[in-house]
Write a protein that holds these residues in place. Sequence first.
Motif, PDB file in Angstrom:
ATOM      1  N   THR A 119       0.868  -1.178   0.000  1.00 21.14           N
ATOM      2  CA  THR A 119       0.000   0.000   0.000  1.00 21.14           C
ATOM      3  C   THR A 119       0.902   1.224   0.000  1.00 21.14           C
ATOM      4  O   THR A 119       1.942   1.222   0.657  1.00 21.14           O
ATOM      5  CB  THR A 119      -0.858   0.032   1.290  1.00 21.14           C
ATOM      6  OG1 THR A 119      -1.715  -1.108   1.256  1.00 21.14           O
ATOM      7  CG2 THR A 119      -1.687   1.296   1.408  1.00 21.14           C
ATOM      8  N   ILE A 120       0.498   2.242  -0.734  1.00 24.24           N
ATOM      9  CA  ILE A 120       1.221   3.525  -0.665  1.00 24.24           C
ATOM     10  C   ILE A 120       0.300   4.534   0.013  1.00 24.24           C
ATOM     11  O   ILE A 120      -0.846   4.712  -0.414  1.00 24.24           O
ATOM     12  CB  ILE A 120       1.585   4.075  -2.057  1.00 24.24           C
ATOM     13  CG1 ILE A 120       2.375   3.047  -2.872  1.00 24.24           C
ATOM     14  CG2 ILE A 120       2.373   5.371  -1.919  1.00 24.24           C
ATOM     15  CD1 ILE A 120       2.797   3.555  -4.250  1.00 24.24           C
ATOM     16  N   LEU A 121       0.794   5.163   1.072  1.00 25.33           N
ATOM     17  CA  LEU A 121       0.064   6.269   1.685  1.00 25.33           C
ATOM     18  C   LEU A 121       0.741   7.562   1.238  1.00 25.33           C
ATOM     19  O   LEU A 121       1.947   7.746   1.439  1.00 25.33           O
ATOM     20  CB  LEU A 121       0.077   6.149   3.207  1.00 25.33           C
ATOM     21  CG  LEU A 121      -0.633   4.916   3.784  1.00 25.33           C
ATOM     22  CD1 LEU A 121      -0.494   4.873   5.312  1.00 25.33           C
ATOM     23  CD2 LEU A 121      -2.119   4.892   3.389  1.00 25.33           C
ATOM     24  N   GLU A 122      -0.027   8.429   0.623  1.00 18.73           N
ATOM     25  CA  GLU A 122       0.535   9.670   0.055  1.00 18.73           C
ATOM     26  C   GLU A 122      -0.240  10.858   0.626  1.00 18.73           C
ATOM     27  O   GLU A 122      -1.459  10.878   0.580  1.00 18.73           O
ATOM     28  CB  GLU A 122       0.412   9.613  -1.476  1.00 18.73           C
ATOM     29  CG  GLU A 122       0.606  10.927  -2.193  1.00 18.73           C
ATOM     30  CD  GLU A 122       1.927  11.634  -1.882  1.00 18.73           C
ATOM     31  OE1 GLU A 122       2.993  11.033  -2.049  1.00 18.73           O
ATOM     32  OE2 GLU A 122       1.862  12.815  -1.448  1.00 18.73           O
ATOM     33  N   ASP A 177       0.666   4.925 -14.013  1.00 18.77           N
ATOM     34  CA  ASP A 177      -0.231   4.144 -14.882  1.00 18.77           C
ATOM     35  C   ASP A 177       0.490   2.924 -15.444  1.00 18.77           C
ATOM     36  O   ASP A 177      -0.018   1.809 -15.391  1.00 18.77           O
ATOM     37  CB  ASP A 177      -0.740   5.014 -16.040  1.00 18.77           C
ATOM     38  CG  ASP A 177      -1.689   6.082 -15.548  1.00 18.77           C
ATOM     39  OD1 ASP A 177      -2.379   5.839 -14.539  1.00 18.77           O
ATOM     40  OD2 ASP A 177      -1.723   7.168 -16.150  1.00 18.77           O
ATOM     41  N   GLU A 178       1.664   3.162 -15.994  1.00 18.05           N
ATOM     42  CA  GLU A 178       2.381   2.057 -16.664  1.00 18.05           C
ATOM     43  C   GLU A 178       2.800   0.967 -15.668  1.00 18.05           C
ATOM     44  O   GLU A 178       2.845  -0.199 -16.011  1.00 18.05           O
ATOM     45  CB  GLU A 178       3.615   2.593 -17.372  1.00 18.05           C
ATOM     46  CG  GLU A 178       3.273   3.629 -18.397  1.00 18.05           C
ATOM     47  CD  GLU A 178       3.546   3.192 -19.817  1.00 18.05           C
ATOM     48  OE1 GLU A 178       4.423   2.349 -20.000  1.00 18.05           O
ATOM     49  OE2 GLU A 178       2.859   3.711 -20.714  1.00 18.05           O
ATOM     50  N   PHE A 179       3.124   1.369 -14.443  1.00 17.37           N
ATOM     51  CA  PHE A 179       3.499   0.362 -13.449  1.00 17.37           C
ATOM     52  C   PHE A 179       2.244  -0.329 -12.884  1.00 17.37           C
ATOM     53  O   PHE A 179       2.350  -1.254 -12.093  1.00 17.37           O
ATOM     54  CB  PHE A 179       4.283   0.989 -12.285  1.00 17.37           C
ATOM     55  CG  PHE A 179       5.564   1.694 -12.669  1.00 17.37           C
ATOM     56  CD1 PHE A 179       6.193   1.437 -13.873  1.00 17.37           C
ATOM     57  CD2 PHE A 179       6.143   2.624 -11.807  1.00 17.37           C
ATOM     58  CE1 PHE A 179       7.370   2.095 -14.228  1.00 17.37           C
ATOM     59  CE2 PHE A 179       7.323   3.282 -12.150  1.00 17.37           C
ATOM     60  CZ  PHE A 179       7.928   3.024 -13.367  1.00 17.37           C
ATOM     61  N   ASP A 180       1.076   0.222 -13.253  1.00 15.66           N
ATOM     62  CA  ASP A 180      -0.202  -0.368 -12.840  1.00 15.66           C
ATOM     63  C   ASP A 180      -0.314  -0.440 -11.305  1.00 15.66           C
ATOM     64  O   ASP A 180      -0.637  -1.482 -10.736  1.00 15.66           O
ATOM     65  CB  ASP A 180      -0.325  -1.780 -13.463  1.00 15.66           C
ATOM     66  CG  ASP A 180      -1.733  -2.328 -13.331  1.00 15.66           C
ATOM     67  OD1 ASP A 180      -2.654  -1.528 -13.090  1.00 15.66           O
ATOM     68  OD2 ASP A 180      -1.897  -3.563 -13.429  1.00 15.66           O
ATOM     69  N   ILE A 181      -0.058   0.691 -10.674  1.00 14.61           N
ATOM     70  CA  ILE A 181      -0.024   0.683  -9.204  1.00 14.61           C
ATOM     71  C   ILE A 181      -1.035   1.638  -8.587  1.00 14.61           C
ATOM     72  O   ILE A 181      -1.084   1.770  -7.368  1.00 14.61           O
ATOM     73  CB  ILE A 181       1.394   1.054  -8.686  1.00 14.61           C
ATOM     74  CG1 ILE A 181       1.842   2.371  -9.292  1.00 14.61           C
ATOM     75  CG2 ILE A 181       2.391  -0.058  -8.982  1.00 14.61           C
ATOM     76  CD1 ILE A 181       3.170   2.863  -8.760  1.00 14.61           C
ATOM     77  N   ARG A 182      -1.879   2.267  -9.410  1.00  6.42           N
ATOM     78  CA  ARG A 182      -2.779   3.285  -8.852  1.00  6.42           C
ATOM     79  C   ARG A 182      -3.713   2.717  -7.782  1.00  6.42           C
ATOM     80  O   ARG A 182      -4.008   3.371  -6.797  1.00  6.42           O
ATOM     81  CB  ARG A 182      -3.611   3.931  -9.957  1.00  6.42           C
ATOM     82  CG  ARG A 182      -2.814   4.922 -10.757  1.00  6.42           C
ATOM     83  CD  ARG A 182      -3.690   5.991 -11.367  1.00  6.42           C
ATOM     84  NE  ARG A 182      -2.882   6.827 -12.234  1.00  6.42           N
ATOM     85  CZ  ARG A 182      -2.265   7.940 -11.834  1.00  6.42           C
ATOM     86  NH1 ARG A 182      -2.395   8.362 -10.595  1.00  6.42           N
ATOM     87  NH2 ARG A 182      -1.543   8.632 -12.671  1.00  6.42           N
ATOM     88  N   GLU A 183      -4.153   1.485  -8.006  1.00  4.32           N
ATOM     89  CA  GLU A 183      -5.111   0.904  -7.044  1.00  4.32           C
ATOM     90  C   GLU A 183      -4.476   0.724  -5.657  1.00  4.32           C
ATOM     91  O   GLU A 183      -5.182   0.542  -4.663  1.00  4.32           O
ATOM     92  CB  GLU A 183      -5.625  -0.445  -7.561  1.00  4.32           C
ATOM     93  CG  GLU A 183      -4.502  -1.441  -7.695  1.00  4.32           C
ATOM     94  CD  GLU A 183      -4.946  -2.828  -8.168  1.00  4.32           C
ATOM     95  OE1 GLU A 183      -5.923  -3.331  -7.625  1.00  4.32           O
ATOM     96  OE2 GLU A 183      -4.288  -3.368  -9.054  1.00  4.32           O
ATOM     97  N   HIS A 184      -3.146   0.803  -5.581  1.00  8.39           N
ATOM     98  CA  HIS A 184      -2.465   0.610  -4.295  1.00  8.39           C
ATOM     99  C   HIS A 184      -2.262   1.925  -3.547  1.00  8.39           C
ATOM    100  O   HIS A 184      -1.773   1.929  -2.423  1.00  8.39           O
ATOM    101  CB  HIS A 184      -1.084  -0.028  -4.514  1.00  8.39           C
ATOM    102  CG  HIS A 184      -1.136  -1.362  -5.183  1.00  8.39           C
ATOM    103  ND1 HIS A 184      -1.170  -2.543  -4.477  1.00  8.39           N
ATOM    104  CD2 HIS A 184      -1.185  -1.708  -6.491  1.00  8.39           C
ATOM    105  CE1 HIS A 184      -1.216  -3.563  -5.328  1.00  8.39           C
ATOM    106  NE2 HIS A 184      -1.234  -3.074  -6.556  1.00  8.39           N
ATOM    107  N   ILE A 185      -2.568   3.058  -4.209  1.00 10.72           N
ATOM    108  CA  ILE A 185      -2.249   4.358  -3.603  1.00 10.72           C
ATOM    109  C   ILE A 185      -3.473   4.930  -2.904  1.00 10.72           C
ATOM    110  O   ILE A 185      -4.558   4.986  -3.474  1.00 10.72           O
ATOM    111  CB  ILE A 185      -1.774   5.377  -4.664  1.00 10.72           C
ATOM    112  CG1 ILE A 185      -0.667   4.784  -5.531  1.00 10.72           C
ATOM    113  CG2 ILE A 185      -1.283   6.663  -3.982  1.00 10.72           C
ATOM    114  CD1 ILE A 185      -0.217   5.670  -6.689  1.00 10.72           C
TER     115      ILE A 185
END
Length: 646
Positions: A170-173, A228-236
């Motif tokens: 998970t990324i917390l920003e 987007d390219e790393f496909d990680i948005r759902e984790h942020i």
Amino acid sequence: MTIPGTNETLRAALQDVNTPNLLLVLATITGDDIWLSERYAPAPIEAPEGSLFPDDSGGYSAELTSEIREQAMSILAEVREGQRSVGQAPSLTRFQQMLAFSTGEEVALETAEMLMEETRFKNRDVQWLPTLQSAVSQGKAAGFRVLIVGAGMSGLGTAAKLKEAGIAFTILEKNDAVGGTWYENRYPDCGVDTPNHFYSYSFHRNPDWSGYFSKRDELHAYFEQCADEFDIREHIQFGCSVTRMAYDEGLNTWSVSYSRGEEQHTETFNAVVSAVGQLNQPSIPNIEGLSSFQGAMWHSARWRDEDLTGKRVGVIGTGCSCVQLLPKTADRAGHTWVFQRTPHWVAPARDYYKPVEPGLIWALNHIPYYAEFHRARMILIFGDRSWPAVVVDPAWQDQSVSVNEANHAMREVLIDFVKSGLGPKQDYVPHCVPDFPVWGKRLIVDNGWYETLARADVSLVSDGIARITETGIETNNGDHHAIDVLILATGFKSNELLSPMQVLGLGGQDLAAVWGDAANAYKGTSMPGFPNLFLLYGPNTNIVHGGSIIYQIECQIHYVMQCLTLLLSNEIQALDVREEINDHYNKEVQAISGQLAWGHPRVESWYKNQSGQVINNSPFSLQKFWAVTHDLEPADYRLLKTGSNL
Ligand code: N01
């Protein structure tokens, strides 16, 4: 890679490419050493008089350039038509030989090894990825969760690797977008001062940079595109500020508290990667009367788009941020006063505002191997080439303003630049020449700094600020400068790494108290007593002499991924770096730092703490930092397993 277009497209592109780089492409495609022969040897890479940036064009005659391009035309056309293969990527020793040929300089085998990875001729992830993926497929990572704090360049890079490995994270920003520093900083002319083709992830190059030194919007767009390219948005999770993290010794986990608006949350993670950067907490100067100022006031990193037309503007600070924002600010303001405490060194830059030629963009996208060699040469030319000039030479007699002969020569060149830039305002010259060595502070890339100071509607004020009043700034000589807008280009709270988060490790020890004002970590990454907490861009990792901070961060990510691989493949719960290992490492860091330009006693900067210890900068060349972080040594760590610590 297929080569699109026609012969005309190819011919047009070849007009814009770098000839020594093209020769490496031809040698790789054909496998023929003729392209590395004496006939094609480039002229030495040298900086034109007064420029920090060297000319690497090769110095060929028009006839030879045209001959090379014609040959390249036919070879690349054959590749496009399927009549010729693209050949083999170079072996390590051939790569070393090629780079030495195309720069005319010796290239160490270890440097070539590093560049094999930076170009992705060799995928450095093979060192950990297959083992980690195998552990994941055996279910050893089930329930294991990593927290990344921050979605800037460090956080996004780490997320890309965790995603590839199949580790839950998970990324917390705290912000509402990715990009960190490139999201937050929006002052006029904000941009990068490292050549852009090197300022990008090795595993996600951008062949389409529009400028040699791109501006903030394009850099921010790059990081948005990476998400987007790393496909990680759902984790942020955006808008989430981590306030506290505490290590649970019984469970070997981190309990992390964070706020999202008014809500408070607490979650448990097995490992935490702090990716908060060194420069994200603006430093508001402690100057008498600051809060009494009645005009508009903001920090450079919290830019307000207010109309400055005709206004009386004061700017405090003369670091990179001020230098970048000044010309465009002065263009709008009625009059601008720059309040300088100490001058910084500013160097002229080739190609600073130059758009990347369409042919070069095309070559980076479509000519096989062009982008790889281009990146390798950039790193050689703009990285450790400056390193010898920052190292103290004990035999250098007068250490008061320079640390060695090359450092002194640079000083002389830059003093000439000050004089020529200030034109009619030669009375400013003594105020603009620093009394510390070049590279003592970040060498600022010029965007018209001295020319702007020389404008009739700009004044440099070097008398020191006595106090700020309701209507302006009073200096130590008693002058009062009435201003409408005050811009604080006063830098960041760089010594308070990880603040304002509270971090509690083994035995409840508070990291802020453990560090005091002397933050330190093993390889900039791990602290004894804080298991499974990994810092990116941590203490003593910043670079000053040249290079890209993304490079440093990637070296650290590579190291952290090895740590996680060790943990998960061996079913260990946590790693705690041994105290004596950390102590020994940091003694060496401090000993080396004292022998570098930024450790010079006359340098007071954001790199140092109150007692003059360098805590932000790496003491290593780029090459050395790569070597330091390249291979995890498991014996450096205590291996913690619930119920039986090893
Ligand atoms: O901050 P700084 P910055 N009274 O700390 C002055 C990166 N960066 O935001 O020099 C009066 O360098 C202070 O004075 P002094 C880059 O790594 C990169 O400009 O300490 N003055 C100094 O002049 C850089 O190093 C890019 O005597 C006060 C200035 O404020 C780092 O960020 C662009 C004062 C602060 O300079 C920080 O740069 C921008 C006081 N009380 C930033 N307190 C690019 O890539 C401070 N100052 C291009």
